[in-house]
Design an enzyme around this catalytic site. Structure first.
Site: not given
Ligand code: BGC
Length: 805
Positions: A229
């Site tokens: 993540d």
């Molecule tokens: C989220 C993810 C997302 C990523 C990229 C993160 O803060 O938890 O689900 O894919 O950001 O935007």
């Protein structure tokens, strides 16, 4: 130390051998926010990763490059339809390719452990089987069309409070039987990547957690890429863990990777393992020379979005008022802010920018051409500033609708400028030199349509100043609560000032934001220039709605949440509809005019007036065609296709699992296996609407059920006068079990569509594994299970015995 690579990467070893240590270290980290590092010497191009998952945003967060906005995860799950989930993902694949995206960051398959979970709208269900079935269909739908799926967030990211640091304490059975189960099935479906979560499980942050190796790799045979993540990689300890790609990149925590290999802190073989997997992913998505990219099938996006929204709309209650007798309606009152300004999606990283949104108000008007439709706001739902409509702003630089955005360095020199068509702007990647900019200036000419005082202002995570006709009217710094930068940045606080305007007289607006430019999100920036709701008397709005309802043949009230309530980086604090919406519904219903309530929320909300209204339709965040779908269902042009994927409580106090905030950094899943309907059944508590519940416009007679090999065959008849959809749900019970068990749990389901008077046999496969519990391995307790079959967990007219022997 991690296990050897799977055989699927052996043929890529010669390519690996051509890479230098520096190239390998670069490849396991992103090149920027959304792309991987290209290595032309070996024929590797950059791969582009993008959110969804309810559509695909693409590498630029930009209204000039819009996306198909599909219904949110909870709505998709409400369809209970794996074929629909497959087609949903195929539509996402076609969007992905249109936008140059190779890897979609979804589906989001954490569970609805508590309805308070902030990203509940994005996740599918409280049930692992329903989630798993739809997740695997979603994975196949994307990947059959050549685009990688990234089921997320592995694992136990079921709420948002302190998500970067929270340590989840969960016992092995709950972990395996509930939270890991959907990931296991997504891997079984062949997922090419998985996203590791921010949180810790049992004391270790997920990008370093042993769960990445076992069960993911060593037991399930995952051969894909574990993508972190965003900013979840904290240290070099993620290298020996099976954490393959650190995003975004270059990742500060791995800046030292080359030296760490050289001085022996990190094994090169661990790096090689990651590189091979990234090359395999590249080959799969067609990013490696000689590997063919599959062209996705063409999809009529808006038509599919409409169908998906219909299939995800749950008719919770109906006294017979629906479907509407459209021809007999003279006057119709449509009430509610969400009727006009529909919420088609939740907030946070899942946001896509639709080209066009169909509101319930417009769609109802179009569907009832012979009726006189009167609209009343009824109650204010919006919080903070909303964007200024494009039709009312002119870019002073071009004379076209929109605004000019200038990026200045520390000396005030212009680095870059662009012309935009929306006043809510997010830069999260893209062309603008955000990291180098110290001041960002938005200018536009706004022509109000009404005279009076408006609440003008901005929302952003940075200090800002607002000038009207050259005069400074607002200068302030937002107070950022909590530590979640992502939340602050994707859903920042609003600052406003009262400004008098005259209808038709244009005013020059200039907003200036200053930024420091350091930290993990230094390349990201967001700002909205907008207008907050007027401070209108709530009683007056309700009185006007009552007046409209009283003279109408039917009142349709659209209630819902707003962008502040359901988003990312924080959880909900209650399940109430924001503002005075409950008072509004009560007052409208009290007029005696038949009242239909449409709920526009991604998660359960409390409906304390439910007994007093004629019908309740939960439309979720229905995507860009939400309005059409609602009108189709209300008029009976379409059957409401949805069944609740999550138990709907009557009050927050009744909800079995409400603990989403850690204590001393730890969040204990002390309820074990008992989340969702399992917990309601254990406590013998009555929800407002049960898991699996949802009405249609026909009636059913449940005939008989029998076992045929590893499936249940269910005979049922559409005994009504309209074609209908039914979801045949099979639950297992084991009252004499030697282990802790839910009272009953879902083991299989299937959708049937049946003509009036027709009898069908539905076949629901139930592999033995659906009965197994985890006891250091999967164990099917021998003996007799009772299978109970019907249209919801609380309505099970048929049953059979099922022997394991
Ligand atoms: C989220 C993810 C997302 C990523 C990229 C993160 O803060 O938890 O689900 O894919 O950001 O935007």
């Amino acid at each position: 130390m991690t296990a050897a690579n799977p055989e699927t990467t052996t043929h890529l070893v010669p390519l690996l051998d051509r890479l230098t240590l520096e190239q390998k270290a670069a490849l396991v980290q992103g090149a920027d926010f959304w792309t991987t590092v290209p290595i032309p010497e070996i024929g590797l191009r950059a791969m582009t990763l993008s959110d969804g998952p309810a559509g695909v945003r693409g590498p630029r967060w930009d209204e000039r490059d819009p996306s198909l906005n599909l219904p949110s995860g909870s709505a998709l799950a409400a369809s209970w339809d794996a074929d629909l989930a497959y087609r949903f993902a195929a539509a996402a694949a076609s969007e992905a390719r249109r936008k140059g995206v190779d890897v979609v960051l979804g589906p989001t398959i954490n569970l609805h452990r508590s309805p308070l979970g902030g990203r509940h709208f994005e996740c599918f269900s409280e049930d692992p089987e329903l989630t798993a079935e739809l997740a695997s269909a979603y994975v196949r739908g994307l990947q059959d069309n050549g685009v990688a799926a990234t089921p997320k967030h592995y694992v136990a990211n079921d709420s948002e409070t302190d998500r970067f640091t929270v340590d989840i304490e969960v016992d092995d059975r709950a972990l395996r039987e509930l939270y890991l189960a959907p990931f296991e099935r997504a891997v079984e479906a062949g997922a090419w990547s998985i996203m590791s979560a921010y949180n810790s499980v049992d004391g270790v942050t997920m990008t370093e957690n042993a769960l990445l190796e076992t069960p993911l790799n060593s037991e399930w045979g995952f051969d894909g890429v574990v993508i972190s993540d965003w900013t979840a990689v904290r240290s070099l300890d993620a290298v020996p863990a099976a954490q393959d790609l650190a995003m975004p990149g270059p990742a500060p925590a791995w800046a030292d990777l080359v030296d760490a290999v050289r001085d022996g802190r990190v094994q090169e073989s661990d790096l090689d393992r990651k590189v091979l997997r990234i090359l395999l992913l590249a080959e799969r998505v067609g990013a490696l020379e000689g590997s063919p990219a599959i062209a996705p099938a063409a999809v009529d996006g808006p038509a599919f979005a409409r169908e998906a929204a219909i299939e995800g709309s749950v008719l919770l209650q109906n006294t017979g008022i629906l479907p509407l007798a459209a021809q007999a309606l003279g006057q119709v009152a449509v009430i509610g802010q969400n009727a006009r300004d529909a919420r088609t999606q939740g907030g946070g990283s899942a946001t896509v920018i639709p080209e066009n949104v169909v509101s319930p108000l417009d769609a109802i008007r179009a569907a009832l051409p012979h009726a006189e439709v009167r609209y009343e706001l009824g109650a204010v739902v919006q919080e903070g500033v909303a964007e200024i409509p494009l039709a009312h702003i002119v870019n002073p630089a071009t004379g076209e609708p929109g605004l000019r955005v200038r990026f200045l360095d520390a000396d005030g020199q212009e680095l870059f400028a662009e012309d935009r068509r929306a006043t809510g702007l997010v830069w999260f990647g893209g062309d603008a030199p955000i990291a180098a900019s110290r001041t960002i200036v938005l200018t536009t000419r706004y022509t109000p349509t009404e005279s009076g005082e408006i609440q003008l202002g901005f929302a952003g995570a940075n200090p800002g100043r607002l000038f009207v006709d050259g005069e400074l009217v607002l200068e302030d710094s937002p107070v950022i609560e909590g530590t979640d930068l992502g939340a602050a940045f994707l859903n920042p606080p609003s600052l406003t000032v009262g400004v008098h305007v005259d209808a038709g007289r244009a005013i020059e607006l200039r907003a200036e934001f200053t930024r420091a430019g350091a930290g993990a999100l230094s390349g990201a920036f967001s700002a909205t220039l907008g207008i907050a709701p007027e401070r209108t008397d709530a009683g007056l709005l309700i009185a006007r709605a009552v007046e409209a309802a009283a003279s109408a043949d039917v009142a349709i009230v659209v209630v819902g949440t707003n962008s502040k309530v359901e988003s990312e980086g924080y959880d909900r604090v209650d399940l109430d509809l924001p503002g005075h919406q409950d008072d509004l519904v009560r007052a409208v219903a009290a007029t005696g005019t038949p009242t239909i309530v449409v709920v526009n929320a991604g998660s359960p909300v409390v409906l304390p007036w439910a007994g007093g209204v004629g019908a309740i339709l939960q439309g979720y965040f229905g995507g860009q065609e939400f309005g059409h779908a609602i009108a189709d269902v209300l008029t009976g042009a379409a059957e409401p296709g949805g069944r609740l994927p999550t138990t709907w409580p009557a009050a927050l106090a009744d909800v079995p699992v409400t603990e989403v905030a850690p204590t001393d950094g730890r969040l204990a899943y002390s309820e074990g296996l008992h989340i969702g309907y399992r917990a309601w059944l254990r406590d013998a508590a009555e929800p407002a609407f049960a898991f699996g519940h949802g009405l249609g416009y026909t009636s059913w007679s449940w005939g008989s059920a029998r076992r045929h090999e590893d499936a249940v065959e269910v005979v049922l008849t559409n005994s009504g006068e309209r074609a209908g959809k039914q979801v045949v749900q099979v639950y297992a019970e084991r009252s004499d079990s030697s282990v802790d068990r839910p009272v009953r749990w879902l083991v299989g389901f299937v959708v049937v569509r049946v003509e009036p008077g027709e009898t069908v046999t539905a076949t629901v496969p139930v592999p033995a594994r659906r009965l197994a519990h985890w006891a250091s391995d999967w164990v099917v307790e021998p003996g007799t299970y009772t299978f109970r079959i019907g249209p919801s967990v609380a309505d099970l007219p048929l049953s059979i015995d099922w022997d394991t022997a």
